[in-house]
Design an enzyme around this catalytic site. Structure first.
Site, mmCIF file in Angstrom:
data_model
loop_
_atom_site.group_PDB
_atom_site.id
_atom_site.type_symbol
_atom_site.label_atom_id
_atom_site.label_comp_id
_atom_site.label_asym_id
_atom_site.label_seq_id
_atom_site.Cartn_x
_atom_site.Cartn_y
_atom_site.Cartn_z
ATOM 1 N N ARG A 82 22.675 -22.679 -17.973
ATOM 2 C CA ARG A 82 21.864 -21.518 -17.562
ATOM 3 C C ARG A 82 22.760 -20.506 -16.855
ATOM 4 O O ARG A 82 22.672 -19.313 -17.064
ATOM 5 C CB ARG A 82 20.697 -21.946 -16.663
ATOM 6 C CG ARG A 82 20.006 -20.771 -15.983
ATOM 7 C CD ARG A 82 18.581 -21.056 -15.525
ATOM 8 N NE ARG A 82 18.399 -22.351 -14.906
ATOM 9 C CZ ARG A 82 18.838 -22.688 -13.675
ATOM 10 N NH1 ARG A 82 19.465 -21.805 -12.928
ATOM 11 N NH2 ARG A 82 18.648 -23.899 -13.211
ATOM 12 N N TYR A 86 8.941 2.668 -25.527
ATOM 13 C CA TYR A 86 8.666 1.469 -26.320
ATOM 14 C C TYR A 86 7.478 0.743 -25.680
ATOM 15 O O TYR A 86 7.439 0.568 -24.460
ATOM 16 C CB TYR A 86 9.910 0.576 -26.348
ATOM 17 C CG TYR A 86 9.667 -0.768 -26.979
ATOM 18 C CD1 TYR A 86 9.459 -0.891 -28.353
ATOM 19 C CD2 TYR A 86 9.630 -1.921 -26.208
ATOM 20 C CE1 TYR A 86 9.211 -2.124 -28.925
ATOM 21 C CE2 TYR A 86 9.387 -3.163 -26.784
ATOM 22 C CZ TYR A 86 9.182 -3.257 -28.140
ATOM 23 O OH TYR A 86 8.936 -4.482 -28.707
ATOM 24 N N ASP A 112 17.914 2.719 -22.683
ATOM 25 C CA ASP A 112 17.643 1.713 -23.714
ATOM 26 C C ASP A 112 18.281 2.249 -25.000
ATOM 27 O O ASP A 112 17.781 3.197 -25.607
ATOM 28 C CB ASP A 112 16.126 1.526 -23.864
ATOM 29 C CG ASP A 112 15.768 0.491 -24.934
ATOM 30 O OD1 ASP A 112 16.589 0.241 -25.836
ATOM 31 O OD2 ASP A 112 14.645 -0.038 -24.868
ATOM 32 N N LYS A 115 17.614 -6.129 -32.748
ATOM 33 C CA LYS A 115 17.553 -5.041 -33.721
ATOM 34 C C LYS A 115 18.935 -4.836 -34.366
ATOM 35 O O LYS A 115 19.418 -5.718 -35.028
ATOM 36 C CB LYS A 115 17.015 -3.779 -33.055
ATOM 37 C CG LYS A 115 15.780 -4.032 -32.160
ATOM 38 C CD LYS A 115 14.535 -4.490 -32.933
ATOM 39 C CE LYS A 115 13.413 -4.984 -32.017
ATOM 40 N NZ LYS A 115 13.019 -4.079 -30.949
HETATM 41 C C1 LIG Z 1 12.335 -4.184 -29.728
HETATM 42 C C2 LIG Z 1 12.629 -3.269 -28.613
HETATM 43 C C3 LIG Z 1 12.637 -3.717 -27.278
HETATM 44 C C4 LIG Z 1 12.259 -5.133 -26.902
HETATM 45 O O1 LIG Z 1 13.168 -6.073 -27.358
HETATM 46 P P1 LIG Z 1 12.777 -7.589 -27.734
HETATM 47 O O2 LIG Z 1 14.071 -8.167 -28.168
HETATM 48 O O3 LIG Z 1 11.723 -7.526 -28.795
HETATM 49 O O4 LIG Z 1 12.254 -8.217 -26.476
HETATM 50 C C5 LIG Z 1 12.981 -2.804 -26.291
HETATM 51 N N1 LIG Z 1 13.275 -1.527 -26.589
HETATM 52 C C6 LIG Z 1 13.250 -1.055 -27.848
HETATM 53 C C7 LIG Z 1 13.599 0.377 -28.100
HETATM 54 C C8 LIG Z 1 12.931 -1.903 -28.896
HETATM 55 O O5 LIG Z 1 12.903 -1.426 -30.159
#
Ligand SMILES: *Cc1c(COP(=O)(O)O)cnc(C)c1O
Length: 383
Positions: free
Chosen positions: A53, A106, A178, A203
């Site tokens: 962890r 988001y 982000d 992503k």
């Molecule tokens: C998918 C996404 C998230 C969240 O990420 P997860 O891996 O699904 O928890 C945050 N910000 C954006 C812009 C996203 O597309």
């Protein structure tokens, strides 16, 4: 150290944190499937690792590579993008603090802030990312964070990172970006003055729709210490196999982003002016309101495209169920093309709120298949 300071992005993506294994010569970082590490006597760690962890060598390799790609000093990997965002927000905010968020954030980020953090005494104000003055006006005496996404999801609005970093710095506030939609290949927010970057590595970074993960990157030593503390203290860590898959994805990020962007431009060209398409939302289009900002801060315009169907909601829904190659699914950033209806799918939870999206909107995550095939698929589905 294998790398030179001058080595380019693609070189760093393949080699940073990924020296050959010293015991076996393994060219690829092994999946260290272990929870614990042998010690040389009580308290005498052989390797610097004591419990997975707290730290795991596969995760360390991923974190070193992510730090390199965002030009940050420190990176921490988490079990998901939401866990990474949560760690950053809980590192920077205390009860009584306030943050500014995009008015089209988001949905998961909005839910975390609106439904979880407000219960712990955090307040927020939404502001449009494309309006620097509006973001400045939303900053209060107790504001500690400006949270930015650019381009936004699914409307693809653009925020000027350098300008918003300046606004934040003037107010003594930290800017967090982000960077999931652009990836560090297209855009590097720390270079433009952001304090921290978060990613859903699910992503583009993972890139193959086979792993859920997240990361936070910063050059702020105090923040990095907090992120490490929460990673271990709250425990939202990725397992070694997840870290391995993400690291494997990173190796091809540069070639994938080139192709995603080129394919998206082909798709945009085919949709623009099509009689069934009322409007294409893509920062690469000269009439897009964020085009100049995008051209200034992004290498290419990315693989995400949204469009408004000319015949309304039912027609938008029909297109989503008629494609052959574009798979009807949530998420984005994988090698395969996806199509979805934000109003009924990814953004259904925003119905009735100020984040509500148009009912006739369709969102595409343009993959890296042959552009001709993708265009033919969309034109057939549009009818
Ligand atoms: C998918 C996404 C998230 C969240 O990420 P997860 O891996 O699904 O928890 C945050 N910000 C954006 C812009 C996203 O597309």
């Amino acid at each position: 150290m294998l790398l030179h300071m001058s080595d380019g992005f693609a070189t760093r993506a393949i080699h940073a944190g990924q020296e050959a294994d010293p015991t076996t010569g393994s060219v690829i970082v092994p999946i260290h499937a272990t929870s614990t590490y042998a010690q040389d006597g009580v308290g005498g760690m052989r390797s610097g690792y004591e419990y997975s962890r707290t730290g795991n060598p596969t995760r360390t390799a991923l974190e070193r590579c992510l730090a390199e790609l965002e030009n940050g000093r420190h990176a921490r990997a988490y079990a998901s993008g939401m866990a990474a965002s949560d760690a950053v927000l809980r590192s920077l905010l205390r009860p009584g603090d306030h943050l500014v968020i995009p008015d089209d954030a988001y949905g998961g980020t909005f839910r975390l802030i609106d439904k979880v953090l407000t219960g712990w005494g955090i307040s927020y104000t939404p502001a449009p990312v494309s309006d620097v003055d509006a973001v400045r006006a939303a900053i209060q005496d107790n504001t500690k964070v400006v949270w930015l996404e650019t381009p936004t999801n699914p409307l693809l609005n653009l925020g000027d990172i350098a300008a918003l970093a300046q606004v934040s710095a003037d107010a003594g506030v930290k800017l967090v970006v982000d960077n999931t939609f652009a990836s560090p290949y297209l855009q590097q927010p720390l270079e433009l003055g952001a304090t921290a970057v978060v990613h859903s590595t699910t992503k583009y970074l993972g890139g193959h729709s086979d792993v859920v993960g997240g990361a936070a990157i910063t050059s702020d030593d105090a923040l990095a210490e907090q992120l490490a503390f929460l990673q271990n203290g709250a425990g939202a860590v990725p397992g070694p196999f997840d870290a391995f898959l993400t690291l494997r994805g990173l190796k091809t990020l540069s070639v994938r982003m080139e192709r995603h962007s080129a394919n998206a431009e082909r798709v945009v060209a085919a949709l623009s002016g099509h009689p069934k398409v009322a409007k294409v939302l893509y920062p690469g289009l000269p009439d897009h309101p964020g085009h100049e900002v995008a051209a200034k801060q992004m290498k290419h315009f990315g693989g995400m495209v949204s469009f408004i169907h000319a015949d309304g909601e039912q027609a938008a829904l029909d297109v989503c169920s008629r494609t052959r190659l574009f798979t009807l699914a949530e998420s984005l950033g994988g090698v395969e093309s996806l199509i979805e209806h934000p109003g009924r799918m990814t953004h259904a939870s925003t119905a009735g709120s100020m984040l509500q999206v148009p009912a006739d909107l369709v969102r595409l995550s343009v993959g890296i298949e042959e552009a001709d095939d993708l265009v033919e698929d969309l034109l057939t589905a549009l009818g």
